[in-house]
Design a protein around this motif. Structure first.
Motif, short mmCIF file in Angstrom:
data_model
loop_
_atom_site.label_atom_id
_atom_site.label_comp_id
_atom_site.label_asym_id
_atom_site.label_seq_id
_atom_site.Cartn_x
_atom_site.Cartn_y
_atom_site.Cartn_z
N ARG A 215 -11.98 -12.66 14.29
CA ARG A 215 -11.43 -12.37 12.97
C ARG A 215 -10.91 -10.93 12.95
O ARG A 215 -11.65 -10.01 13.31
N MET A 216 -9.67 -10.74 12.55
CA MET A 216 -9.05 -9.41 12.53
C MET A 216 -8.53 -9.09 11.14
O MET A 216 -8.13 -9.98 10.38
N ALA A 217 -8.56 -7.80 10.84
CA ALA A 217 -8.01 -7.32 9.57
C ALA A 217 -7.43 -5.92 9.81
O ALA A 217 -7.87 -5.19 10.70
N ALA A 218 -6.42 -5.56 9.02
CA ALA A 218 -5.79 -4.25 9.17
C ALA A 218 -5.28 -3.77 7.82
O ALA A 218 -4.95 -4.57 6.93
N ILE A 219 -5.23 -2.47 7.67
CA ILE A 219 -4.68 -1.88 6.45
C ILE A 219 -3.86 -0.66 6.85
O ILE A 219 -4.23 0.09 7.76
N ASP A 224 -0.59 11.00 3.24
CA ASP A 224 0.10 11.72 2.18
C ASP A 224 0.93 10.72 1.38
O ASP A 224 1.90 10.17 1.87
N LEU A 225 0.52 10.49 0.13
CA LEU A 225 1.22 9.49 -0.68
C LEU A 225 2.65 9.90 -1.01
O LEU A 225 3.47 9.06 -1.35
N SER A 226 2.94 11.21 -0.93
CA SER A 226 4.30 11.65 -1.18
C SER A 226 5.22 11.33 -0.01
O SER A 226 6.44 11.35 -0.14
N GLU A 227 4.64 11.04 1.16
CA GLU A 227 5.39 10.63 2.33
C GLU A 227 4.82 9.32 2.84
O GLU A 227 4.12 9.26 3.86
N PRO A 228 5.08 8.21 2.12
CA PRO A 228 4.42 6.94 2.47
C PRO A 228 4.98 6.28 3.71
O PRO A 228 4.43 5.29 4.18
N ILE A 229 6.06 6.81 4.26
CA ILE A 229 6.69 6.18 5.41
C ILE A 229 6.69 7.16 6.58
O ILE A 229 7.10 8.31 6.44
N GLY A 230 6.21 6.70 7.73
CA GLY A 230 6.18 7.57 8.91
C GLY A 230 6.38 6.77 10.17
O GLY A 230 6.91 5.66 10.15
N GLY A 231 5.96 7.33 11.27
CA GLY A 231 6.13 6.66 12.56
C GLY A 231 4.89 5.94 13.04
O GLY A 231 4.86 5.44 14.17
N ASP A 232 3.82 5.92 12.23
CA ASP A 232 2.60 5.21 12.64
C ASP A 232 2.81 3.71 12.57
O ASP A 232 3.44 3.20 11.63
N TRP A 233 2.22 3.00 13.51
CA TRP A 233 2.36 1.54 13.48
C TRP A 233 1.24 0.92 14.30
O TRP A 233 0.55 1.58 15.07
N TYR A 234 1.07 -0.35 14.09
CA TYR A 234 0.07 -1.10 14.84
C TYR A 234 0.63 -2.49 15.12
O TYR A 234 1.59 -2.94 14.47
N ALA A 245 -3.83 -8.63 22.60
CA ALA A 245 -3.32 -7.25 22.74
C ALA A 245 -3.41 -6.55 21.39
O ALA A 245 -2.95 -7.07 20.37
N LEU A 246 -4.02 -5.38 21.38
CA LEU A 246 -4.12 -4.54 20.17
C LEU A 246 -3.43 -3.21 20.46
O LEU A 246 -3.71 -2.56 21.45
N VAL A 247 -2.54 -2.81 19.57
CA VAL A 247 -1.77 -1.57 19.76
C VAL A 247 -1.87 -0.72 18.49
O VAL A 247 -1.65 -1.21 17.39
N ILE A 248 -2.22 0.54 18.66
CA ILE A 248 -2.16 1.53 17.57
C ILE A 248 -1.39 2.72 18.12
O ILE A 248 -1.79 3.30 19.15
N ALA A 249 -0.31 3.10 17.47
CA ALA A 249 0.55 4.15 18.05
C ALA A 249 1.18 4.98 16.93
O ALA A 249 1.13 4.64 15.76
N ASP A 250 1.75 6.08 17.36
CA ASP A 250 2.42 6.99 16.43
C ASP A 250 3.67 7.53 17.11
O ASP A 250 3.59 8.14 18.17
#
Length: 294
Positions: A215-219, A224-234, A245-250
């Motif tokens: 069972r997997m979950a992600a959030i 910074d709520l003023s910059e809600p968009i960035g280069g972080d991803w999973y 395969a699990l990937v967490i990157a920036d």
């Protein structure tokens, strides 16, 4: 009868005339009294002229200190009383008005000669309406043409003054341009934001895999709520019956370019993970691909 000139401000302003119903002898005393009275009259005229000039100077200084360009004109009427033009009686020193020549050169000229394009643009008719009705006129973004031919924007306020007008203008071309640039920047930023959101939505999985026994979950929560968009991803995806395969990157940076690169890296990871079982090999090859100059 006795007549004596009344002199004021260096010129003869009139004649004082005293007459009697019956003949009488004119004595030196009478002449002296008349001369004294006429002199007092002349002095009174000089005081009136000096006071009037002081008021005019004070009025001019007040207008010269204004940030707006101020112009005062009087109506020129035909025999029927219809306004056929205006004569410019005053412009403050701040005024250049875009008129032909300097502001001083505009004094004494007709409004239509100084601003000929106002006849065709309808601005001249506005001046006539103000003088005839007494209703003031103002506009905050009047598209006008300067003497050098460039288009500009003015704020214009016109009010009735005697049988004429007083008008105040201000060049707001730079302000209008700044407002337009701000709107364009806002639209560009919103478009950029929308593009990044779409790219990020494409990079982050909408649903996680559900293999048997796992069972997997992600959030995704920005720091910074003023910059809600960035280069972080999973990412998470099933490789075969036994591996996930699990990937967490920036991805460094922000904006559209970082988001585009993030999607590219995601696709590279998925393709390499299908071919190579070891995470170290996937990372090494992904690094080689993403840092290649081609």
């Amino acid at each position: 009868s006795l007549s004596y000139p009344v002199r004021g401000t260096g010129v003869t302003a009139g004649v004082m005339h005293i007459g009697w119903a019956a003949p009488r002898t004119i004595t030196p005393t009478m002449r002296t009294l008349l001369s004294t009275v006429s002199s007092l009259g002349g002095m009174a005229l000089e005081r009136i002229a000096a006071t009037d000039q002081a008021h005019r100077d004070q009025f001019r200084r007040a207008l010269d200190s204004m940030l707006d360009d101020v112009m005062i004109g009087r109506a020129v009427r035909d025999e029927a009383g219809t306004i056929i033009d205006f004569v410019i009686d005053f412009v403050n020193r701040h005024d250049d008005g875009g008129a032909t020549g300097s502001s001083t050169a505009a004094v004494g000229r007709q409004l239509s000669d100084v601003y000929p394009h106002w006849r065709t643009s309808g601005t001249y008719d506005r001046f006539c309406d103000v003088v005839e009705t007494g209703r003031p006129y103002q506009v905050h973004r009047l598209l006008d043409t300067a003497a050098d031919g460039r288009e500009r924007y003015l704020t214009l306020q016109v009010a009735k003054l005697a049988d004429g007008y007083i008008a105040a203008t201000r060049d707001v071309t730079d302000l209008v341009a700044a407002e337009a640039a701000a709107v364009a920047a806002t639209v560009l930023a919103e478009n950029e934001r929308t593009a990044v959101e779409l790219l990020q939505a494409a990079a982050i999985p909408r649903a996680l895999p559900e293999p048997a026994g796992v069972r997997m979950a992600a959030i995704y929560l920005p720091a910074d709520l003023s910059e809600p968009i960035g280069g972080d991803w999973y990412d998470a995806f099933v490789l075969d019956g036994e591996r996930i395969a699990l990937v967490i990157a920036d991805v460094a940076g922000h904006g559209r370019h970082a988001a585009v690169f993030m999607v590219q890296v995601r696709n590279v990871f998925r393709a390499l993970a299908e071919e190579h079982p070891e995470p170290s090999t996937v990372l090494t090859r992904a690094n080689a691909v993403t840092t290649s100059p081609t």
